[in-house]
Scaffold this active site. Structure first.
Site, PDB file in Angstrom:
ATOM      1  N   UNK A  17       0.814  -1.217   0.000  1.00 48.99           N
ATOM      2  CA  UNK A  17       0.000   0.000   0.000  1.00 48.99           C
ATOM      3  C   UNK A  17       0.845   1.263   0.000  1.00 48.99           C
ATOM      4  CB  THR A  48     -16.958  10.202   2.475  1.00 52.47           C
ATOM      5  OG1 THR A  48     -17.494   8.893   2.240  1.00 52.47           O
ATOM      6  CG2 THR A  48     -18.084  11.215   2.531  1.00 52.47           C
ATOM      7  CG  ASP A  51     -12.577   1.393   3.868  1.00 55.74           C
ATOM      8  OD1 ASP A  51     -11.363   1.608   3.732  1.00 55.74           O
ATOM      9  OD2 ASP A  51     -13.199   1.651   4.909  1.00 55.74           O
ATOM     10  CB  SER A 141      -3.315 -11.858 -16.494  1.00 55.13           C
ATOM     11  OG  SER A 141      -3.600 -12.572 -17.692  1.00 55.13           O
TER      12      SER A 141
END
Length: 347
Positions: A17, A48, A51, A141
């Site tokens: 991350u 906002t 997630d 892929s």
């Protein structure tokens, strides 16, 4: 003579991350002059920085949709796949939902690394999906200069149980489900400074599923949740505060870190993402020591859940965590919005 093992981190410029584009730059990218498309059934979009997206099916159930992928943060292909998948699935749990299906996203330098390495990466992702009780149902892929892996994940939730990052309330206490310092330990490993006794600590933390989020969503006193990933604890807490029109206090003496973190900070094992994070939101944070900055802005990969809970429900989530073997700990509290530009104070 034995072949040297493949070290995946040598094939990427970023890690986990920590590859995230900084909040400041991302804000520029996402800005648009186009007229906003309105859909009354879209309960959570990107307004906002939540997630995942949440779509109301109109029958009491909502669909949760998310995607997450990154470049290797560990050298082992299987572990990389497992961590990347666990991290992607976490977004469903952070909304309080139940994952139902994963789709793989793979970028791989086929002219540099053997296909067997990619097979192990995908297998690691498949293993994590099975841990979460879902199938790795397909994927896409491409041939890319650096290895990339992640998932698009679909989940479901009772519409009334959705936990947004913009629904927190003043007076809520803040709890975390994992210690901080993943970025610091993985940087120490990349620099060859990680001590033998700290080997595997970051990997174990990153592979820990945030499935407890599904249970927390059943607690009415849990007003907001998010998972702490690339923007660090402070970055994701600021998202909760700004989405909920609140301010926060973080208790630095209560923050738990992985073993060895403070020693590695002293040795300069601080990832580049930490500085980018602070540059993006440091003006919204009260005074910090260098050590506090290194810990609280540390980009987490597959980090823990940050939970905002009303005081009368604290014991309930503590019991849930205890029953599931999660080391839940308090990190701060939410308060009415400050009149100053400071969103989060650190004490």
């Amino acid at each position: 003579m034995a072949e040297e093992p493949i070290r995946l981190t040598q094939y990427s410029h970023g890690a986990g991350u920590g590859c995230k584009i900084s909040p400041k730059v991302l804000g520029t990218i996402l800005h648009s002059e186009l007229e906003k498309f309105y859909d009354p059934n879209l309960l959570v979009g990107n307004e906002t920085a939540d997630d995942a997206a949440v779509y109301d099916l109109g029958n009491g159930t909502a669909i949760i949709s998310t995607t997450d992928f990154f470049m290797p943060i560990v050298d082992d292909p299987f572990d990389f796949g497992r961590i990347a998948a666990t991290n992607a699935i976490s977004d469903i749990f952070a909304m309080g939902g139940k994952p139902i299906m994963g789709i793989a996203i793979l970028g791989f330098p086929t002219n540099v690394l053997p296909a067997e390495v990619a097979q192990k990466i995908v297998d690691g992702g498949r293993f994590a999906c099975h841990q979460a009780g879902i199938a790795l149902a397909g994927g896409h892929s491409i041939d890319s200069p650096e290895p990339i892996f992640g998932l698009a994940v679909t989940g479901v939730i009772d519409t009334e149980k959705v936990k947004r990052n913009a629904s927190a309330k003043s007076g809520c206490k803040l709890y975390m489900t994992k210690p901080l310092g993943i970025g610091i330990l993985t940087t120490a490993e990349k620099k060859g400074k990680l001590k033998p006794e700290h080997q595997g600590l970051a990997t174990a933390a990153m592979c820990q599923m945030n499935s407890i989020g599904s249970q927390f969503s059943q607690v009415d006193g849990v007003t907001a949740m998010t998972d702490v990933t690339g923007f660090g604890l402070l970055g994701h807490l600021i998202e909760i505060c700004e989405g909920s029109n609140l301010s926060a206090v973080v208790f630095s003496d209560k923050i738990k870190t992985l073993d060895g973190v403070k020693d590695y900070i002293a040795q300069g094992c601080v990832p580049g993402g930490t500085g980018r994070n602070f540059e993006s939101y440091g003006h919204k944070v009260g005074a910090l020591t260098e050590e506090q900055k290194a810990i609280l802005c540390d980009p987490q990969t597959s980090g823990g859940l940050l939970v905002a809970v009303e005081p009368n429900s604290v014991q309930t989530i503590i019991e849930i965590a205890k029953d599931t073997g999660i080391d839940l700990y308090e990190v701060g509290k939410l308060k009415p919005k400050s009149e100053s530009d400071i969103v989060v104070e650190v004490k």
